[in-house]
Design a protein around this motif. Structure first.
Motif, PDB file in Angstrom:
ATOM      1  N   GLY A  69       0.813  -1.207   0.000  1.00 40.53           N
ATOM      2  CA  GLY A  69       0.000   0.000   0.000  1.00 40.53           C
ATOM      3  C   GLY A  69       0.842   1.250   0.000  1.00 40.53           C
ATOM      4  O   GLY A  69       0.520   2.211   0.665  1.00 40.53           O
ATOM      5  N   ALA A  70       1.920   1.237  -0.706  1.00 42.11           N
ATOM      6  CA  ALA A  70       2.819   2.376  -0.731  1.00 42.11           C
ATOM      7  C   ALA A  70       2.089   3.616  -1.219  1.00 42.11           C
ATOM      8  O   ALA A  70       1.342   3.560  -2.185  1.00 42.11           O
ATOM      9  CB  ALA A  70       3.999   2.086  -1.643  1.00 42.11           C
ATOM     10  N   THR A  71       2.285   4.665  -0.519  1.00 46.17           N
ATOM     11  CA  THR A  71       1.669   5.914  -0.948  1.00 46.17           C
ATOM     12  C   THR A  71       2.743   6.810  -1.521  1.00 46.17           C
ATOM     13  O   THR A  71       3.927   6.587  -1.344  1.00 46.17           O
ATOM     14  CB  THR A  71       0.972   6.609   0.226  1.00 46.17           C
ATOM     15  N   THR A  72       2.288   7.805  -2.184  1.00 43.95           N
ATOM     16  CA  THR A  72       3.233   8.686  -2.836  1.00 43.95           C
ATOM     17  C   THR A  72       3.579   9.847  -1.942  1.00 43.95           C
ATOM     18  O   THR A  72       2.791  10.265  -1.112  1.00 43.95           O
ATOM     19  CB  THR A  72       2.635   9.233  -4.132  1.00 43.95           C
ATOM     20  N   GLY A  73       4.717  10.378  -2.120  1.00 48.52           N
ATOM     21  CA  GLY A  73       5.095  11.593  -1.445  1.00 48.52           C
ATOM     22  C   GLY A  73       4.999  12.720  -2.455  1.00 48.52           C
ATOM     23  O   GLY A  73       4.210  12.665  -3.379  1.00 48.52           O
ATOM     24  N   GLY A  74       5.817  13.706  -2.277  1.00 52.32           N
ATOM     25  CA  GLY A  74       5.920  14.740  -3.287  1.00 52.32           C
ATOM     26  C   GLY A  74       4.746  15.682  -3.357  1.00 52.32           C
ATOM     27  O   GLY A  74       4.528  16.317  -4.376  1.00 52.32           O
ATOM     28  N   GLY A  75       3.948  15.773  -2.306  1.00 55.43           N
ATOM     29  CA  GLY A  75       2.939  16.807  -2.258  1.00 55.43           C
ATOM     30  C   GLY A  75       1.678  16.514  -3.037  1.00 55.43           C
ATOM     31  O   GLY A  75       0.894  17.400  -3.273  1.00 55.43           O
ATOM     32  N   SER A  76       1.447  15.301  -3.462  1.00 58.96           N
ATOM     33  CA  SER A  76       0.195  15.012  -4.139  1.00 58.96           C
ATOM     34  C   SER A  76      -0.909  14.925  -3.101  1.00 58.96           C
ATOM     35  O   SER A  76      -0.667  14.948  -1.900  1.00 58.96           O
ATOM     36  CB  SER A  76       0.284  13.708  -4.928  1.00 58.96           C
ATOM     37  N   ALA A  77      -2.127  14.813  -3.569  1.00 57.05           N
ATOM     38  CA  ALA A  77      -3.258  14.768  -2.653  1.00 57.05           C
ATOM     39  C   ALA A  77      -3.394  13.415  -1.977  1.00 57.05           C
ATOM     40  O   ALA A  77      -4.315  13.183  -1.237  1.00 57.05           O
ATOM     41  CB  ALA A  77      -4.537  15.113  -3.406  1.00 57.05           C
ATOM     42  N   GLY A  78      -2.482  12.503  -2.236  1.00 53.59           N
ATOM     43  CA  GLY A  78      -2.513  11.208  -1.582  1.00 53.59           C
ATOM     44  C   GLY A  78      -3.065  10.147  -2.500  1.00 53.59           C
ATOM     45  O   GLY A  78      -3.449  10.399  -3.638  1.00 53.59           O
ATOM     46  N   GLY A  79      -3.092   8.925  -1.987  1.00 54.83           N
ATOM     47  CA  GLY A  79      -3.551   7.811  -2.794  1.00 54.83           C
ATOM     48  C   GLY A  79      -2.374   7.028  -3.315  1.00 54.83           C
ATOM     49  O   GLY A  79      -1.241   7.468  -3.268  1.00 54.83           O
ATOM     50  N   THR A  80      -2.683   5.853  -3.793  1.00 55.46           N
ATOM     51  CA  THR A  80      -1.653   4.964  -4.280  1.00 55.46           C
ATOM     52  C   THR A  80      -1.459   5.154  -5.772  1.00 55.46           C
ATOM     53  O   THR A  80      -2.409   5.090  -6.546  1.00 55.46           O
ATOM     54  CB  THR A  80      -2.081   3.510  -4.002  1.00 55.46           C
ATOM     55  N   GLU A  81      -0.217   5.383  -6.155  1.00 56.54           N
ATOM     56  CA  GLU A  81       0.074   5.556  -7.578  1.00 56.54           C
ATOM     57  C   GLU A  81      -0.032   4.215  -8.287  1.00 56.54           C
ATOM     58  O   GLU A  81       0.546   3.221  -7.859  1.00 56.54           O
ATOM     59  CB  GLU A  81       1.479   6.138  -7.746  1.00 56.54           C
ATOM     60  N   LEU A  82      -0.791   4.186  -9.360  1.00 57.41           N
ATOM     61  CA  LEU A  82      -0.966   2.952 -10.124  1.00 57.41           C
ATOM     62  C   LEU A  82      -0.039   2.898 -11.325  1.00 57.41           C
ATOM     63  O   LEU A  82       0.550   1.862 -11.635  1.00 57.41           O
ATOM     64  CB  LEU A  82      -2.416   2.828 -10.603  1.00 57.41           C
ATOM     65  N   GLY A  83       0.069   3.984 -12.027  1.00 58.23           N
ATOM     66  CA  GLY A  83       0.891   4.002 -13.235  1.00 58.23           C
ATOM     67  C   GLY A  83       0.419   5.105 -14.156  1.00 58.23           C
ATOM     68  O   GLY A  83      -0.379   5.959 -13.777  1.00 58.23           O
ATOM     69  N   ALA A  84       0.933   5.050 -15.375  1.00 58.60           N
ATOM     70  CA  ALA A  84       0.606   6.080 -16.352  1.00 58.60           C
ATOM     71  C   ALA A  84      -0.752   5.809 -16.984  1.00 58.60           C
ATOM     72  O   ALA A  84      -1.156   4.657 -17.150  1.00 58.60           O
ATOM     73  CB  ALA A  84       1.679   6.118 -17.435  1.00 58.60           C
ATOM     74  N   THR A  85      -1.444   6.880 -17.307  1.00 60.35           N
ATOM     75  CA  THR A  85      -2.742   6.736 -17.974  1.00 60.35           C
ATOM     76  C   THR A  85      -2.593   5.980 -19.293  1.00 60.35           C
ATOM     77  O   THR A  85      -3.499   5.262 -19.709  1.00 60.35           O
ATOM     78  CB  THR A  85      -3.375   8.113 -18.249  1.00 60.35           C
ATOM     79  N   SER A  86      -1.434   6.110 -19.921  1.00 60.13           N
ATOM     80  CA  SER A  86      -1.205   5.451 -21.214  1.00 60.13           C
ATOM     81  C   SER A  86      -1.155   3.925 -21.092  1.00 60.13           C
ATOM     82  O   SER A  86      -1.215   3.218 -22.091  1.00 60.13           O
ATOM     83  CB  SER A  86       0.093   5.957 -21.839  1.00 60.13           C
ATOM     84  N   GLU A  87      -1.059   3.409 -19.861  1.00 55.00           N
ATOM     85  CA  GLU A  87      -1.033   1.952 -19.659  1.00 55.00           C
ATOM     86  C   GLU A  87      -2.424   1.335 -19.784  1.00 55.00           C
ATOM     87  O   GLU A  87      -2.562   0.119 -19.852  1.00 55.00           O
ATOM     88  CB  GLU A  87      -0.450   1.617 -18.280  1.00 55.00           C
ATOM     89  N   VAL A  88      -3.441   2.183 -19.780  1.00 52.49           N
ATOM     90  CA  VAL A  88      -4.816   1.678 -19.882  1.00 52.49           C
ATOM     91  C   VAL A  88      -5.333   1.981 -21.292  1.00 52.49           C
ATOM     92  O   VAL A  88      -5.546   3.138 -21.638  1.00 52.49           O
ATOM     93  CB  VAL A  88      -5.729   2.341 -18.826  1.00 52.49           C
ATOM     94  N   PRO A  89      -5.541   0.964 -22.106  1.00 51.85           N
ATOM     95  CA  PRO A  89      -5.981   1.208 -23.474  1.00 51.85           C
ATOM     96  C   PRO A  89      -7.404   1.782 -23.531  1.00 51.85           C
ATOM     97  O   PRO A  89      -8.249   1.416 -22.714  1.00 51.85           O
ATOM     98  CB  PRO A  89      -5.959  -0.186 -24.128  1.00 51.85           C
TER      99      PRO A  89
END
Ligand code: FES
Length: 149
Positions: A45-65
């Motif tokens: 359940g790694a969460t992101t840092g870097g000032g985002s609004a939170g949530g788990t990063e899944l990947g790039a939008t381009s990975e979903v056709p």
């Protein structure tokens, strides 16, 4: 004395388990500022840092056709893109008997166990034996990145 120590220890462990459950249930936008956040998130359940609004990063939008879906195994989630720029997410836990709905067949999400098929539009059942739709999850797009809210 010793017995009492053991009982107190169990109480502490129980409290941690409850706290973990609450955190998991509330996992979302803003972390509560007044409550303890000392326990680590569950594995995977790694969460992101870097000032985002939170949530788990899944990947790039381009990975979903477009017109199809992608299975994110580590998060037990399927992200779909029924039309360009419109992303939806569903739990990959099959509503039939709990297998991972891990196969994508064009615009269908398919459970390999007994062949149930679910729509990428809304997770509804296109073909049984499952009778209930996949549980919807919240997905958020930030730039070109998908986050599980
Ligand atoms: Fe998915 Fe049976 S567990 S179809």
């Amino acid at each position: 004395m010793k017995r009492r120590t053991v009982i107190q220890g169990v109480g502490v462990l129980g409290g941690v388990a409850v706290t973990g459950g609450l955190l998991a249930a509330c996992g979302g936008e803003d972390a509560p500022s007044g409550s303890s956040t000392t326990s680590a998130p569950p594995a995977g359940g790694a969460t992101t840092g870097g000032g985002s609004a939170g949530g788990t990063e899944l990947g790039a939008t381009s990975e979903v056709p477009v017109g199809s879906a992608r299975f994110f195994e580590g998060e037990n989630v399927l992200v779909t893109q029924p039309t360009e720029g419109e992303f939806k997410a569903f739990s990959s836990v099959c509503t039939h008997q709990g297998c991972a709905v891990s196969k994508i067949d064009d615009d269908l999400m398919v459970c390999p166990c007994h062949g149930s098929e679910f729509s990428i539009e809304d997770g509804s059942v296109e073909r049984g034996p499952a009778k209930k739709p996949l549980e919807a999850r919240e997905v958020r797009v930030e730039g070109d990145t998908l986050f599980l809210a």
